[in-house]
Design an enzyme around this catalytic site. Structure first.
Site, PDB file in Angstrom:
ATOM      1  N   CYS A   2       0.830  -1.193   0.000  1.00 60.04           N
ATOM      2  CA  CYS A   2       0.000   0.000   0.000  1.00 60.04           C
ATOM      3  C   CYS A   2       0.869   1.250   0.000  1.00 60.04           C
ATOM      4  O   CYS A   2       2.041   1.204   0.345  1.00 60.04           O
ATOM      5  CB  CYS A   2      -0.909   0.004   1.220  1.00 60.04           C
ATOM      6  SG  CYS A   2      -1.908  -1.479   1.432  1.00 60.04           S
ATOM      7  N   ARG A  27       3.345  -0.141  -6.655  1.00 62.26           N
ATOM      8  CA  ARG A  27       3.242  -1.044  -5.514  1.00 62.26           C
ATOM      9  C   ARG A  27       2.040  -1.988  -5.635  1.00 62.26           C
ATOM     10  O   ARG A  27       1.980  -2.987  -4.925  1.00 62.26           O
ATOM     11  CB  ARG A  27       3.108  -0.222  -4.219  1.00 62.26           C
ATOM     12  CG  ARG A  27       4.372   0.501  -3.823  1.00 62.26           C
ATOM     13  CD  ARG A  27       4.114   1.523  -2.724  1.00 62.26           C
ATOM     14  NE  ARG A  27       5.372   1.872  -2.059  1.00 62.26           N
ATOM     15  CZ  ARG A  27       5.698   1.525  -0.832  1.00 62.26           C
ATOM     16  NH1 ARG A  27       4.866   0.814  -0.112  1.00 62.26           N
ATOM     17  NH2 ARG A  27       6.849   1.886  -0.311  1.00 62.26           N
ATOM     18  N   TRP A  74      -4.061  -2.106  -0.937  1.00 60.11           N
ATOM     19  CA  TRP A  74      -4.163  -3.480  -1.420  1.00 60.11           C
ATOM     20  C   TRP A  74      -4.902  -4.256  -0.351  1.00 60.11           C
ATOM     21  O   TRP A  74      -4.440  -4.389   0.759  1.00 60.11           O
ATOM     22  CB  TRP A  74      -2.794  -4.103  -1.689  1.00 60.11           C
ATOM     23  CG  TRP A  74      -2.961  -5.413  -2.389  1.00 60.11           C
ATOM     24  CD1 TRP A  74      -3.111  -6.640  -1.830  1.00 60.11           C
ATOM     25  CD2 TRP A  74      -3.059  -5.609  -3.794  1.00 60.11           C
ATOM     26  NE1 TRP A  74      -3.299  -7.595  -2.788  1.00 60.11           N
ATOM     27  CE2 TRP A  74      -3.275  -6.998  -4.009  1.00 60.11           C
ATOM     28  CE3 TRP A  74      -3.002  -4.750  -4.897  1.00 60.11           C
ATOM     29  CZ2 TRP A  74      -3.413  -7.533  -5.290  1.00 60.11           C
ATOM     30  CZ3 TRP A  74      -3.139  -5.297  -6.152  1.00 60.11           C
ATOM     31  CH2 TRP A  74      -3.333  -6.662  -6.345  1.00 60.11           C
ATOM     32  N   ASN A  98      -0.584   1.093   6.457  1.00 61.62           N
ATOM     33  CA  ASN A  98       0.009  -0.064   5.783  1.00 61.62           C
ATOM     34  C   ASN A  98       0.349  -1.097   6.844  1.00 61.62           C
ATOM     35  O   ASN A  98       0.833  -0.746   7.920  1.00 61.62           O
ATOM     36  CB  ASN A  98       1.309   0.307   5.053  1.00 61.62           C
ATOM     37  CG  ASN A  98       1.078   1.230   3.885  1.00 61.62           C
ATOM     38  OD1 ASN A  98      -0.048   1.472   3.480  1.00 61.62           O
ATOM     39  ND2 ASN A  98       2.165   1.756   3.340  1.00 61.62           N
ATOM     40  N   GLY A  99       0.166  -2.384   6.525  1.00 59.78           N
ATOM     41  CA  GLY A  99       0.584  -3.419   7.449  1.00 59.78           C
ATOM     42  C   GLY A  99      -0.583  -4.209   8.017  1.00 59.78           C
ATOM     43  O   GLY A  99      -1.691  -4.208   7.470  1.00 59.78           O
ATOM     44  N   GLU A 479      20.059 -22.082   1.741  1.00 61.36           N
ATOM     45  CA  GLU A 479      19.808 -20.735   1.232  1.00 61.36           C
ATOM     46  C   GLU A 479      20.856 -19.756   1.746  1.00 61.36           C
ATOM     47  O   GLU A 479      21.332 -18.882   0.997  1.00 61.36           O
ATOM     48  CB  GLU A 479      18.403 -20.274   1.643  1.00 61.36           C
ATOM     49  CG  GLU A 479      18.095 -18.811   1.400  1.00 61.36           C
ATOM     50  CD  GLU A 479      18.120 -18.400  -0.062  1.00 61.36           C
ATOM     51  OE1 GLU A 479      18.160 -17.186  -0.317  1.00 61.36           O
ATOM     52  OE2 GLU A 479      18.116 -19.282  -0.946  1.00 61.36           O
ATOM     53  N   LYS A 483      23.241 -17.518  -0.679  1.00 60.37           N
ATOM     54  CA  LYS A 483      23.310 -16.056  -0.631  1.00 60.37           C
ATOM     55  C   LYS A 483      24.752 -15.578  -0.464  1.00 60.37           C
ATOM     56  O   LYS A 483      25.182 -14.621  -1.099  1.00 60.37           O
ATOM     57  CB  LYS A 483      22.458 -15.527   0.520  1.00 60.37           C
ATOM     58  CG  LYS A 483      20.980 -15.449   0.234  1.00 60.37           C
ATOM     59  CD  LYS A 483      20.678 -14.359  -0.779  1.00 60.37           C
ATOM     60  CE  LYS A 483      19.219 -14.428  -1.210  1.00 60.37           C
ATOM     61  NZ  LYS A 483      18.928 -15.580  -2.074  1.00 60.37           N
ATOM     62  N   GLU A 486      26.576 -16.044  -3.730  1.00 56.10           N
ATOM     63  CA  GLU A 486      26.078 -15.158  -4.785  1.00 56.10           C
ATOM     64  C   GLU A 486      26.685 -13.768  -4.716  1.00 56.10           C
ATOM     65  O   GLU A 486      27.076 -13.207  -5.748  1.00 56.10           O
ATOM     66  CB  GLU A 486      24.551 -15.013  -4.679  1.00 56.10           C
ATOM     67  CG  GLU A 486      23.752 -16.158  -5.249  1.00 56.10           C
ATOM     68  CD  GLU A 486      22.265 -15.864  -5.163  1.00 56.10           C
ATOM     69  OE1 GLU A 486      21.588 -15.930  -6.206  1.00 56.10           O
ATOM     70  OE2 GLU A 486      21.777 -15.558  -4.057  1.00 56.10           O
ATOM     71  N   HIS A 502      29.439 -37.399   8.683  1.00 55.71           N
ATOM     72  CA  HIS A 502      29.563 -38.302   7.547  1.00 55.71           C
ATOM     73  C   HIS A 502      30.433 -37.713   6.441  1.00 55.71           C
ATOM     74  O   HIS A 502      30.269 -38.064   5.268  1.00 55.71           O
ATOM     75  CB  HIS A 502      28.182 -38.671   7.005  1.00 55.71           C
ATOM     76  CG  HIS A 502      27.349 -39.434   7.989  1.00 55.71           C
ATOM     77  ND1 HIS A 502      27.591 -40.753   8.314  1.00 55.71           N
ATOM     78  CD2 HIS A 502      26.299 -39.034   8.746  1.00 55.71           C
ATOM     79  CE1 HIS A 502      26.719 -41.147   9.226  1.00 55.71           C
ATOM     80  NE2 HIS A 502      25.916 -40.120   9.504  1.00 55.71           N
ATOM     81  N   LYS A 602      18.888 -11.336 -13.061  1.00 58.68           N
ATOM     82  CA  LYS A 602      17.721 -11.393 -12.184  1.00 58.68           C
ATOM     83  C   LYS A 602      16.762 -12.489 -12.604  1.00 58.68           C
ATOM     84  O   LYS A 602      16.236 -13.216 -11.772  1.00 58.68           O
ATOM     85  CB  LYS A 602      17.002 -10.043 -12.191  1.00 58.68           C
ATOM     86  CG  LYS A 602      15.805  -9.976 -11.239  1.00 58.68           C
ATOM     87  CD  LYS A 602      16.244 -10.142  -9.804  1.00 58.68           C
ATOM     88  CE  LYS A 602      15.076 -10.180  -8.839  1.00 58.68           C
ATOM     89  NZ  LYS A 602      15.480 -10.564  -7.485  1.00 58.68           N
TER      90      LYS A 602
END
Length: 607
Positions: A2, A27, A74, A98-99, A479, A483, A486, A502, A602
């Protein structure tokens, strides 16, 4: 996300607010509204749909006044109708928000008992009534807002306007961004500097927990403890680009810190906070007839699928496979025609994932796409589409797109559990309540930023790093390693902690940092035991855990990162935040190109 705009100036506010709201259209939104003071009274114009509808209403019914607030909404709580559009107002207060307000049901019940009459289905309306309650008790607007903020639980950005207060707006943030703009005889409030660019290039940003009092002469900031503080005013070049970095050095940092807001918008699309029940779109299939789920993605989207595998098996008792899209169709997989294939992609254009979708459809398999771009190829070709609402993601390394994907997959797993009759009575409500806590807990996780910088100083000197996790935290370890690779170009690997002995334990020496992700859960003791094995061999251990976990971990830690305690359903999403920040700060220390790391794109649109 929003959009919020507020203006105190010398000119008519409504046309300026409308112009600023148009700059926030990127947005996403489904209704809009503006409120101004006219002869000291709050007057509103609101419209369902796009800003062109609000513009037409303003032309038919002009809205005078030199002070006002506006909003593009939104829908998360309540349908996208004119009645539910912001600003929400009583006779004394207008507010835009917002939120998510987590405790709005309790507040609404309390205020209704005191005589408040609610006219919308939103959580936001409770804020206006709560501020009015404190005004009616004799508090002035500044004190009333401070008291209101003390009662609210959740992640939010707010702007308040008051009847009879021609030279006062108040803003506040907790988890969602908000900026103040400074002009000549005018002061502005906005969700980002881009919205304010037509009026000023002089901008200050609210920090976490801040509230700010705006007059035509400037702004007074207060921190989370209520102390008067100074926030630096910077010159922004937001007019040069659709989305600017705000007060962040890189887009990646900005997008990491946007996660409380965008996760809130995403889960708000699929959950009913009023009843704490699922409110998901109708599916083109019945989960009760699905024999297994196959989740397909690339990179971080693949790791999101690995987390979801645990969720589907735990909460829906359904077998789940996770596949690299680049490998899936080349091995001639055996297709179960009663299965469901779930495709996860930020862009919806990832070539390997799109090709896998076409393959599954050709085999007669039911398909569901989780994408951030509703016009994308995957969205057009899948049988069912569940959107994420991350907004534009500029940084190449996925951050907010990933956590929104995880949020949607969590909702999907709970939906499957309900449809298959797995969830016990009351369990759906408990899990939905847990998911609604996500924005606040993600905001709390971001508060560890300073401690993470210290750990990054250690990591930046290493040539190799191990990440360890168990259960649904194991994919978070993967992940985290991805990151770091990357954007900092440091070699890193993620392992299931139980697999350490192991083979990988042979790599441990005094130069090797080991990042252990272990909030307190059913596997905590086992993970910490693995961590001590590392420490006994000279490894430098950093533990990511909640307060209880850090207290129970012992004295072998080289570093520690605090995350808020959370239900196991959402713990993987919460723990994703520190591994993002750790990679980011490490890359900054190494001087790499954080937003556009070498050799990466991207959206990978070729195989």
């Amino acid at each position: 996300m929003c959009g919020i705009v507020g203006i105190i100036g010398q000119q008519q506010a409504a046309p300026q607010i409308l112009e600023a709201l148009k700059r926030l259209e990127y947005r996403g939104y489904d209704s809009a509204g503006i409120a101004t003071l006219v002869d000291g009274e709050i007057v509103r114009r609101r419209a369902e749909g796009k800003l062109v509808n609000l513009d037409a209403k303003l032309k038919a019914e002009p809205l005078p006044g030199v002070i006002g607030i506006g909003h593009t909404r939104w829908a998360t709580h309540g349908a996208p109708t004119e009645n539910n559009a912001h600003p929400h107002a009583t006779a004394r207060v207008a507010v835009v928000h917002n939120g998510i307000i987590e405790n709005f049901r309790d507040l609404r019940s309390r205020l209704t008992t005191d005589g408040a009459v609610f006219r919308t289905e939103t959580d936001s309306e409770v804020i206006a009534h709560l501020a009015t309650h404190y005004l009616d008790k004799g508090l002035d607007p500044r004190a009333a807002v401070a008291a209101t903020l003390g009662d609210l639980r959740g992640a939010f950005a707010l702007a308040f306007m008051f009847r009879g207060e021609e030279d006062l707006l108040i803003g506040a943030r907790r988890g969602c961004p908000l900026a103040v703009g400074f002009g000549r005889g005018a002061t502005y409030l906005g969700s980002d500097a881009f919205a304010l660019a037509p009026f000023t290039s002089q901008v200050a940003y609210l920090e976490e927990g801040d509230r700010v009092e705006l007059t035509r002469e400037g702004a007074v900031f207060h921190d989370a403890e209520g102390r008067t503080v100074t926030r630096p005013i910077i010159t922004t070049d937001a007019s040069a680009a659709m989305v600017d970095k705000g007060n962040y050095r890189h887009f990646m940092a900005k997008e990491i810190h946007e996660q409380p807001e965008v996760i809130g918008h995403t889960i708000g699309e699929y959950l009913d906070p009023m009843t704490e029940q699922l409110a998901t779109p109708e599916l083109t299939f019945d989960f009760a007839d699905v024999s297994r789920v196959t989740i397909i993605g690339c990179g971080s989207a693949y790791y999101a699928g690995l987390v979801a595998k645990y969720w589907f098996e735990r909460y829906a008792h359904i077998s789940a496979d996770v596949e690299f899209a680049s490998e899936f169709r080349y091995r001639e997989p055996v297709i179960d025609k009663k299965g469901l294939a779930v495709f996860v992609s930020q862009s919806g254009e990832t070539a390997d994932t799109l090709a896998a979708l076409h393959y599954c459809k050709a085999q007669g398999l039911r398909t569901l796409a989780i994408v951030n771009v509703p016009e994308s190829s995957m969205a057009r070709h899948a049988d069912t589409v569940w959107r994420t609402y991350a907004g534009p993601e500029i940084g190449v390394a996925s951050t907010k797109a990933l956590t929104c994907q995880l949020a949607v997959l969590a909702v999907l797993a709970v939906t499957a559990g309900k449809a298959r009759g797995v969830l016990a009575a009351g369990e759906e409500q408990r899990l939905v309540h847990t998911l609604l806590e996500l924005p606040r807990l993600v905001s709390d996780a971001l508060a560890a930023d300073d401690d993470i910088r210290k750990v990054a100083a250690l990591i930046s000197k290493a040539s190799d790093v191990l990440y360890l996790g168990r259960g649904a935290l194991y994919p978070v370890a993967l992940e985290g390693a991805l990151k770091l690779k990357e954007i900092s170009y440091i070699h890193a690997e993620g392992y299931a902690a139980g697999e350490l002995k192991h083979g990988p334990i042979a790599l441990i020496d005094e130069k090797m940092p080991i990042i252990t992700i272990a909030p307190v859960d059913g596997l905590f003791e086992k993970t910490v035991s693995n961590m001590h094995e590392v420490a006994a061999r000279g490894g430098r251990v950093v533990l990511i855990s909640d307060r209880d976990g850090l207290a129970r971990a012992g004295d072998d830690l080289t570093g520690q990162i605090l995350v808020p305690a959370a239900d196991p359903l959402i713990a993987p999403i919460i723990c994703t935040i520190p591994v993002q920040l750790l990679a980011y700060h490490t890359a900054v220390l190494k001087g790499t190109d954080v937003d556009q790391p070498r050799n990466l794109a991207k959206s990978v649109t070729v195989e």
